[in-house]
Motif scaffolding. Structure first.
Motif, PDB file in Angstrom:
ATOM      1  N   TYR A  43       0.819  -1.212   0.000  1.00  0.00           N
ATOM      2  CA  TYR A  43       0.000   0.000   0.000  1.00  0.00           C
ATOM      3  C   TYR A  43       0.851   1.260   0.000  1.00  0.00           C
ATOM      4  O   TYR A  43       0.396   2.310  -0.438  1.00  0.00           O
ATOM      5  CB  TYR A  43      -1.010   0.006   1.144  1.00  0.00           C
ATOM      6  CG  TYR A  43      -0.431   0.008   2.535  1.00  0.00           C
ATOM      7  CD1 TYR A  43      -0.132   1.200   3.162  1.00  0.00           C
ATOM      8  CD2 TYR A  43      -0.207  -1.177   3.207  1.00  0.00           C
ATOM      9  CE1 TYR A  43       0.398   1.214   4.435  1.00  0.00           C
ATOM     10  CE2 TYR A  43       0.323  -1.179   4.481  1.00  0.00           C
ATOM     11  CZ  TYR A  43       0.620   0.023   5.092  1.00  0.00           C
ATOM     12  OH  TYR A  43       1.139   0.038   6.349  1.00  0.00           O
ATOM     13  N   CYS A  44       2.101   1.165   0.453  1.00  0.00           N
ATOM     14  CA  CYS A  44       2.952   2.355   0.417  1.00  0.00           C
ATOM     15  C   CYS A  44       3.301   2.729  -1.023  1.00  0.00           C
ATOM     16  O   CYS A  44       3.293   3.914  -1.386  1.00  0.00           O
ATOM     17  CB  CYS A  44       4.212   2.144   1.252  1.00  0.00           C
ATOM     18  SG  CYS A  44       5.260   0.757   0.757  1.00  0.00           S
ATOM     19  N   ARG A  46       1.484   1.856  -3.672  1.00  0.00           N
ATOM     20  CA  ARG A  46       0.222   2.229  -4.315  1.00  0.00           C
ATOM     21  C   ARG A  46      -0.112   3.682  -4.049  1.00  0.00           C
ATOM     22  O   ARG A  46      -0.549   4.402  -4.938  1.00  0.00           O
ATOM     23  CB  ARG A  46      -0.909   1.339  -3.813  1.00  0.00           C
ATOM     24  CG  ARG A  46      -0.845  -0.068  -4.357  1.00  0.00           C
ATOM     25  CD  ARG A  46      -1.950  -0.906  -3.750  1.00  0.00           C
ATOM     26  NE  ARG A  46      -1.965  -2.208  -4.338  1.00  0.00           N
ATOM     27  CZ  ARG A  46      -2.896  -2.628  -5.200  1.00  0.00           C
ATOM     28  NH1 ARG A  46      -3.891  -1.849  -5.522  1.00  0.00           N
ATOM     29  NH2 ARG A  46      -2.832  -3.824  -5.716  1.00  0.00           N
ATOM     30  N   ARG A  47       0.115   4.145  -2.835  1.00  0.00           N
ATOM     31  CA  ARG A  47      -0.213   5.538  -2.522  1.00  0.00           C
ATOM     32  C   ARG A  47       0.707   6.498  -3.247  1.00  0.00           C
ATOM     33  O   ARG A  47       0.321   7.622  -3.542  1.00  0.00           O
ATOM     34  CB  ARG A  47      -0.159   5.783  -1.030  1.00  0.00           C
ATOM     35  CG  ARG A  47       1.240   5.944  -0.528  1.00  0.00           C
ATOM     36  CD  ARG A  47       1.352   6.685   0.770  1.00  0.00           C
ATOM     37  NE  ARG A  47       2.599   6.292   1.378  1.00  0.00           N
ATOM     38  CZ  ARG A  47       3.709   6.986   1.248  1.00  0.00           C
ATOM     39  NH1 ARG A  47       3.720   8.100   0.577  1.00  0.00           N
ATOM     40  NH2 ARG A  47       4.815   6.552   1.810  1.00  0.00           N
ATOM     41  N   CYS A  51      -1.671   9.031  -5.260  1.00  0.00           N
ATOM     42  CA  CYS A  51      -1.759  10.379  -4.674  1.00  0.00           C
ATOM     43  C   CYS A  51      -0.877  11.393  -5.371  1.00  0.00           C
ATOM     44  O   CYS A  51      -0.865  12.562  -4.987  1.00  0.00           O
ATOM     45  CB  CYS A  51      -1.404  10.320  -3.195  1.00  0.00           C
ATOM     46  SG  CYS A  51      -2.527   9.298  -2.248  1.00  0.00           S
TER      47      CYS A  51
END
Length: 69
Positions: A43-44, A46-47, A51
């Motif tokens: 998820y790191c 992906r963000r 973002c």
């Protein structure tokens, strides 16, 4: 402004995946499917792509060295 070369948290190289990510989104992939296709499962990472706001094109319009008469 410019997509970072590596993920800030884990250090995985993600800078080369930005153009492919945009192409997949244009091809009607969902964000989840596009990130899975790029092998970004943490998820790191992906963000970092989800973002990111690409401001470089807007900033290139302002040239500080250009003279105004």
């Amino acid at each position: 402004m410019i997509i970072p070369v590596r993920c800030f948290t884990c250090g995985k190289v993600i800078g080369n995946k930005w153009d492919t990510y945009l192409d997949l989104l244009q091809a009607d992939y969902s964000e989840r499917d596009a990130l899975d296709a790029l092998d970004l499962h943490r998820y790191c990472c992906r963000r970092m792509l989800m973002c990111h706001v690409d401001l470089i094109e807007k900033l290139l319009n302002y040239n500080t060295l250009e003279r105004q008469d």
